[in-house]
Scaffold this motif. Structure first.
Motif, PDB file in Angstrom:
ATOM      1  N   LEU A   1       0.803  -1.235  -0.072  1.00 10.04           N
ATOM      2  CA  LEU A   1       0.097  -0.161  -0.076  1.00 10.04           C
ATOM      3  C   LEU A   1       1.156   1.313   0.182  1.00 10.04           C
ATOM      4  N   SER A   2       2.278   1.025   0.925  1.00  7.49           N
ATOM      5  CA  SER A   2       2.769   2.272   0.471  1.00  7.49           C
ATOM      6  C   SER A   2       3.109   2.859  -0.264  1.00  7.49           C
ATOM      7  N   GLN A   3       3.791   1.987  -1.336  1.00  4.16           N
ATOM      8  CA  GLN A   3       4.662   1.897  -2.339  1.00  4.16           C
ATOM      9  C   GLN A   3       3.737   2.661  -3.165  1.00  4.16           C
ATOM     10  N   SER A   4       1.930   1.921  -3.371  1.00  8.64           N
ATOM     11  CA  SER A   4       1.520   2.168  -3.975  1.00  8.64           C
ATOM     12  C   SER A   4       1.018   4.155  -3.994  1.00  8.64           C
ATOM     13  N   ILE A   5       0.802   4.105  -3.086  1.00  6.19           N
ATOM     14  CA  ILE A   5       0.582   5.824  -2.685  1.00  6.19           C
ATOM     15  C   ILE A   5       1.313   6.415  -3.336  1.00  6.19           C
ATOM     16  N   PHE A   6       2.616   6.772  -2.916  1.00  7.74           N
ATOM     17  CA  PHE A   6       3.673   7.385  -3.293  1.00  7.74           C
ATOM     18  C   PHE A   6       4.103   6.798  -4.222  1.00  7.74           C
ATOM     19  N   ASN A   7       4.147   6.795  -5.486  1.00  7.71           N
ATOM     20  CA  ASN A   7       4.233   6.416  -6.652  1.00  7.71           C
ATOM     21  C   ASN A   7       2.896   7.752  -6.988  1.00  7.71           C
ATOM     22  N   GLY A   8       4.237   8.217  -8.193  1.00  4.80           N
ATOM     23  CA  GLY A   8       3.123   9.062  -8.869  1.00  4.80           C
ATOM     24  C   GLY A   8       2.462   8.689 -10.355  1.00  4.80           C
ATOM     25  N   SER A   9       1.549   8.877 -10.592  1.00  9.79           N
ATOM     26  CA  SER A   9       1.077   8.990 -12.389  1.00  9.79           C
ATOM     27  C   SER A   9       1.540  10.797 -13.095  1.00  9.79           C
ATOM     28  N   ILE A  10       2.162  10.190 -13.971  1.00 11.05           N
ATOM     29  CA  ILE A  10       2.195  12.054 -15.229  1.00 11.05           C
ATOM     30  C   ILE A  10       1.306  12.076 -15.385  1.00 11.05           C
ATOM     31  N   ILE A  11       0.094  11.149 -15.874  1.00 10.45           N
ATOM     32  CA  ILE A  11      -1.052  11.088 -16.447  1.00 10.45           C
ATOM     33  C   ILE A  11      -1.980  11.996 -15.223  1.00 10.45           C
ATOM     34  N   LEU A  12      -1.644  11.487 -13.767  1.00 10.90           N
ATOM     35  CA  LEU A  12      -2.887  12.600 -13.046  1.00 10.90           C
ATOM     36  C   LEU A  12      -2.501  13.685 -12.453  1.00 10.90           C
ATOM     37  N   THR A  13      -0.656  14.283 -13.043  1.00 13.86           N
ATOM     38  CA  THR A  13      -0.350  15.303 -12.471  1.00 13.86           C
ATOM     39  C   THR A  13      -0.687  16.277 -13.550  1.00 13.86           C
ATOM     40  N   VAL A  14      -0.497  15.478 -14.704  1.00 16.84           N
ATOM     41  CA  VAL A  14      -0.798  16.858 -15.623  1.00 16.84           C
ATOM     42  C   VAL A  14      -2.525  17.344 -15.638  1.00 16.84           C
ATOM     43  N   TRP A  15      -3.321  16.025 -15.726  1.00 13.77           N
ATOM     44  CA  TRP A  15      -4.753  16.485 -15.850  1.00 13.77           C
ATOM     45  C   TRP A  15      -4.939  17.411 -13.774  1.00 13.77           C
TER      46      TRP A  15
ATOM     47  N   LEU B   1      -6.643  20.445 -14.047  1.00 18.11           N
ATOM     48  CA  LEU B   1      -8.434  20.500 -13.122  1.00 18.11           C
ATOM     49  C   LEU B   1      -7.775  21.786 -12.565  1.00 18.11           C
ATOM     50  N   ALA B   2      -6.810  22.565 -12.127  1.00 17.54           N
ATOM     51  CA  ALA B   2      -6.479  23.624 -11.365  1.00 17.54           C
ATOM     52  C   ALA B   2      -6.883  25.272 -11.518  1.00 17.54           C
ATOM     53  N   VAL B   3      -5.904  25.030 -13.052  1.00 22.14           N
ATOM     54  CA  VAL B   3      -6.293  26.307 -13.486  1.00 22.14           C
ATOM     55  C   VAL B   3      -7.884  26.769 -14.086  1.00 22.14           C
ATOM     56  N   LYS B   4      -8.422  25.418 -14.058  1.00 24.70           N
ATOM     57  CA  LYS B   4     -10.069  25.079 -14.705  1.00 24.70           C
ATOM     58  C   LYS B   4     -10.375  26.355 -13.578  1.00 24.70           C
ATOM     59  N   ALA B   5     -10.271  25.730 -12.388  1.00 23.13           N
ATOM     60  CA  ALA B   5     -11.129  26.022 -11.398  1.00 23.13           C
ATOM     61  C   ALA B   5     -10.684  27.006 -10.616  1.00 23.13           C
ATOM     62  N   VAL B   6      -9.651  27.162 -10.676  1.00 19.56           N
ATOM     63  CA  VAL B   6      -9.797  29.714 -10.640  1.00 19.56           C
ATOM     64  C   VAL B   6      -9.776  30.012 -12.143  1.00 19.56           C
ATOM     65  N   LYS B   7     -10.113  29.622 -12.891  1.00 18.20           N
ATOM     66  CA  LYS B   7     -11.109  30.084 -13.923  1.00 18.20           C
ATOM     67  C   LYS B   7     -12.062  29.971 -13.918  1.00 18.20           C
ATOM     68  N   LEU B   8     -12.697  29.319 -13.242  1.00 18.05           N
ATOM     69  CA  LEU B   8     -14.546  29.039 -12.834  1.00 18.05           C
ATOM     70  C   LEU B   8     -14.302  30.341 -11.742  1.00 18.05           C
ATOM     71  N   PHE B   9     -13.852  30.091 -10.458  1.00 19.44           N
ATOM     72  CA  PHE B   9     -14.199  30.463  -9.141  1.00 19.44           C
ATOM     73  C   PHE B   9     -13.470  32.087  -8.408  1.00 19.44           C
ATOM     74  N   VAL B  10     -12.620  31.418  -9.487  1.00 22.62           N
ATOM     75  CA  VAL B  10     -12.149  32.960  -8.765  1.00 22.62           C
ATOM     76  C   VAL B  10     -12.207  34.165 -10.226  1.00 22.62           C
ATOM     77  N   PHE B  11     -11.377  33.597 -11.340  1.00 20.92           N
ATOM     78  CA  PHE B  11     -11.687  34.650 -11.858  1.00 20.92           C
ATOM     79  C   PHE B  11     -12.789  34.637 -13.067  1.00 20.92           C
ATOM     80  N   ASP B  12     -14.304  34.954 -12.639  1.00 14.57           N
ATOM     81  CA  ASP B  12     -15.100  34.312 -12.935  1.00 14.57           C
ATOM     82  C   ASP B  12     -15.687  35.991 -13.330  1.00 14.57           C
ATOM     83  N   ALA B  13     -16.842  35.512 -13.779  1.00  5.99           N
ATOM     84  CA  ALA B  13     -17.481  37.170 -14.821  1.00  5.99           C
ATOM     85  C   ALA B  13     -17.754  37.923 -13.847  1.00  5.99           C
TER      86      ALA B  13
END
Length: 91
Positions: free
Chosen positions: A41-55, A59-71
């Motif tokens: 379990l500890s090996q699985s948690i700390f192994n990162g995935s490049i796909i999930l990191t980029v995704w 998502l973080a950029v979209k969240a900032v755009k939607l909730f911080v810099f809105d209309a």
């Protein structure tokens, strides 16, 4: 906020929440797949995935755009700029 901008915002929010849901599903799938392969379990948690990191970054950029810099924020900045008076330079 008029109807068209409200409708656009609702579509953007719906798209964002769908992306978050799919991110969670894919993250769980990758996590359990790695857990089954390694058995540790500890090996699985700390192994990162490049796909999930980029995704996640997207998502973080979209969240900032939607909730911080809105209309509303954009309208406030436009109003502030319009209120500023520019004085001519006297030579």
């Amino acid at each position: 906020m008029n109807y068209n901008s409200a409708q656009k915002r609702v579509k953007e929010l719906k798209s964002f929440y769908k992306n978050c849901m799919w991110f969670g599903i894919v993250a769980l799938f990758i996590f359990f797949r790695r857990l089954m392969k390694s058995g540790d379990l500890s090996q699985s948690i700390f192994n990162g995935s490049i796909i999930l990191t980029v995704w996640g970054i997207i998502l973080a950029v979209k969240a900032v755009k939607l909730f911080v810099f809105d209309a509303e924020w954009e309208n406030e900045i436009i109003e502030e700029e319009l209120k500023k008076t520019k004085k001519p330079i006297n030579f």
